[in-house]
Structures are given as C-alpha cells and as structure tokens.
Scaffold this motif. Structure first.
Motif, PDB file in Angstrom:
ATOM      1  N   SER A 132       0.824  -1.216   0.000  1.00 38.94           N
ATOM      2  CA  SER A 132       0.000   0.000   0.000  1.00 38.94           C
ATOM      3  C   SER A 132       0.853   1.261   0.000  1.00 38.94           C
ATOM      4  CB  SER A 132      -0.950   0.007   1.196  1.00 38.94           C
ATOM      5  OG  SER A 132      -0.251  -0.233   2.405  1.00 38.94           O
ATOM      6  N   SER A 184      -3.665   7.516   6.177  1.00 42.79           N
ATOM      7  CA  SER A 184      -4.708   7.513   5.138  1.00 42.79           C
ATOM      8  C   SER A 184      -5.994   8.172   5.622  1.00 42.79           C
ATOM      9  CB  SER A 184      -4.999   6.080   4.689  1.00 42.79           C
ATOM     10  OG  SER A 184      -5.717   5.352   5.684  1.00 42.79           O
ATOM     11  N   PHE A 197      -6.213   0.364   0.858  1.00 42.07           N
ATOM     12  CA  PHE A 197      -4.927  -0.113   1.363  1.00 42.07           C
ATOM     13  C   PHE A 197      -5.061  -1.523   1.948  1.00 42.07           C
ATOM     14  CE2 PHE A 197      -2.780   4.273   2.308  1.00 42.07           C
ATOM     15  CZ  PHE A 197      -2.557   4.445   0.963  1.00 42.07           C
ATOM     16  N   ASN A 201      -3.191  -4.890   0.492  1.00 41.13           N
ATOM     17  CA  ASN A 201      -2.293  -5.711   1.314  1.00 41.13           C
ATOM     18  C   ASN A 201      -2.827  -7.130   1.497  1.00 41.13           C
ATOM     19  OD1 ASN A 201      -0.406  -3.637   1.644  1.00 41.13           O
ATOM     20  ND2 ASN A 201      -1.509  -2.796   3.400  1.00 41.13           N
TER      21      ASN A 201
END
Length: 353
Positions: A132, A184, A197, A201
């Motif tokens: 990410s 984020s 993200f 991941n």
C-alpha cells in the motif's frame, strides 16, 4: 509464561555511516566503500542488540536508505516529485514518482536478512514495506502504456516475492510496515483510502498459507521521523477495526505514545481475531527519556487486562530511525530503551505467572 518481545526495525546509523551516505550521494565514494561502512555498522548493531538480551534481533536497517524506499534504490524510471508526507513539526518527506513500467523491485529484503543472520545465532526478523505504501508512487494522471491495473498486479507480485524471499531465507518472522494506514485517514477521513490499502495488502497476504501468515506481522504507528509524527492526531478508533481485517498473524501496535492507551486497548480487544497476536508498544522512540523496566512492566500489565496473555507481546512503538539521515535519537538511547523493554517484559511475565 514468557511474553515474546521484539524490536520494530530501524536503529540510528552511526555517524560514519550517515556521513558515508552523504559522500556516496555526492559521488565522492563508490558503492564498495559504502558497503564496507554498512557492514561495519551492521556488525556493531548486531553486537549491541545481543547485549540488550533481546531474544529476537533485526539488522537495524543499517543498509536501507529508508524503511519505505529500499525496493526503489537504483531504479531508473523514477522522478523526485512524488507524494509529499507532512509531519507535525513542519518538515516533509517526499516519495518518488514512477515514470514507466513494468514495476520491479531493485532490492528485496532477503539481501539484508542474509547479512544479519551471518553475524548471529539468534532469531532475526525482517521488516518489509507494505504494498500500500509503494502504491503511492503511481501518478494520479497515469502512465502512458502502463495502466494502473497492471502496476497493481506487478506490485502485488513483487511484494509477495519480498515476503516469501525473507521467509525462505530463514526470517523468524516478517513484519509489514503499514505506517500509511493511520495517515490515510488524514488524507481521506471517509475511510475509502484505508479500505483500498487493506484490500491491496490482503491481495498479497492471500498468496500465503495460514501457517505462513502466522509468521507475517503488520506494524502500525503514526510515523516517526526527526522526533515528529504525521498522524498521531488521527483517532486510533478509526484505524484499528480495519487493521485487524488484514489477514496476518501478528500485529505490532504503537501504544506507549498514545494519549489514552486503554481506550485503544478496548478497541483492539473488540476487533482482534482469534488467530492474531498483538505486540503492544511499550517504549516511545521519540521521547528522549529512557523508560524504566518497571514502567514497561506496568504498561504490559495494563494491556493484559484487555488481551489474553497467550496472545500478547511487546515491542517498541516504532523504529528508531526509519529514514537513514534521521539522527534525532542516539544509538545509545535506542539500545537503552530496547534493554528496558526486554527487562520490563520479563518482569511482566513473572507478574503474570
């Protein structure tokens, strides 16, 4: 009962290595001379780690330019004007911008692990950067002939290879650095970017077996660079439920520097999965004061009120020098804090029976 305790990753580089990195960047020494300085720093780091009594070591990231950009060092298809990450004290860090594909890592983390394992008989964990974080190098306006979908596919392949290579090289565990998780929510308070993200991941983590994922961890913190942070003001409760949706077996969670750690622990207890172990941060790398073993013990015992002892461990809140040029913390202080963490965790283990 002995609670596990582990470092996060980076240790401040000695002055001769910091100077050498500057000399190399300026073209005044070659790669061989820099490698010699890195080897000298690595040997000293391993020796001092062992002296703390730490049951698990890292290479201290002595050979990495930063925790985030090691896969990019030496790549040609990069421009310097990528995403800017602002810190609370006003300084910034800037990622590079990808200019062409296909995307491939220039360096994989097993290269660092192999050198460290040659210097010690103790277990060595290996930190890697999250997919990410590296996704942020792809420009918002795209790249002609290299669509974002292909970049993401290449990135997932490379991130998998980075983790798998470290496991196959004998890492005790592999830790995915996910500091951009909390950030984020500052960039996108709706949580949409965080979900992207997590999904990215997980696309990497899903390529591993359940047995392999038990040895893969995720580290979260609000950043730590030059005694400042980028997202400590973001409510932890916004991150933690999504954090434990990551299909990893271990989580290394900053808590020592948190204003209300018990509130965070309640959220963790409500969201951690049955097959996940939580390592709570008990030392603050940004605070120059070295914690006492008794303070560490008490932080562990507080955590044990919310988490079962057999699924609990301890760690430092963050690496001590995630960027190679960060000299805000001395090596002496870093190792003193690590020693306090090891001793305090031992005291807590005794208290828990």
């Amino acid at each position: 009962m002995t609670l596990p305790t582990e470092p996060i990753g980076s240790i401040p580089r000695p002055a001769y290595l910091v100077d050498g990195l500057g000399e190399f960047a300026a073209g005044r020494i070659d790669a061989a001379a820099l490698a010699e300085l890195e080897s000298r720093a690595l040997a000293d780091t391993i020796r001092r780690f062992e002296e703390t009594g730490s049951p698990v070591l890292t290479d201290g990231e002595q050979g990495k330019p930063s925790f985030a950009t090691y896969p990019l060092a030496g790549l040609a298809a990069l421009a310097p004007d990528g995403v800017v990450i602002p810190f609370a004290d006003g300084h910034t860090r800037q990622l590079p911008r990808l200019t062409a594909g296909p995307f491939r890592y220039a360096t994989h983390a097993d290269a660092y692990l192999t050198r460290a394992k040659a210097l010690t008989a103790r277990p060595v964990k290996q930190a890697v950067i999250a997919a990410s974080a590296l996704s942020l190098i792809y420009p918002a306006d795209g790249i002609d002939g290299y669509p974002q979908e292909q970049f993401v596919a290449d990135l997932v392949n490379e991130a998998e290879a980075d983790i798998r290579g470290a496991l196959e090289a004998g890492a005790d565990s592999v830790q995915i650095d996910f500091t951009e998780g909390r950030l984020s929510l500052k960039l996108d308070p709706s949580g949409g970017l965080l979900r992207q993200f997590v999904d990215l991941n997980n696309a990497v983590l899903d390529r591993f077996t359940a047995e392999e994922r038990a040895k893969i961890g995720v580290h979260t913190c609000p950043g730590g660079d030059q005694d400042s942070v980028h997202s400590l003001d973001v409510d932890y409760a916004g991150l933690l439920p999504s954090l434990f949706d990551l299909r990893a077996g271990r989580f290394f969670v900053q808590l020592a520097s948190e204003a209300d750690p018990e509130r965070a622990l309640r959220v963790i207890a409500d969201n951690v999965k049955a097959d996940q172990r939580v390592f709570v941060g008990v030392t603050d790398p940004i605070d120059p004061r070295v914690e006492t073993p008794e303070e560490v013990r008490d932080r562990v015992l507080t955590a044990a009120k919310y988490l079962p002892a057999d699924r609990l461990g301890t760690c430092d809140d963050c690496g001590f020098s995630p960027f190679a040029d960060d000299t805000s913390t001395s090596r002496d202080i870093a190792f003193a804090k690590i020693k306090a963490r090891v001793e305090g965790t031992r005291l807590a283990s005794e208290a828990l029976g």
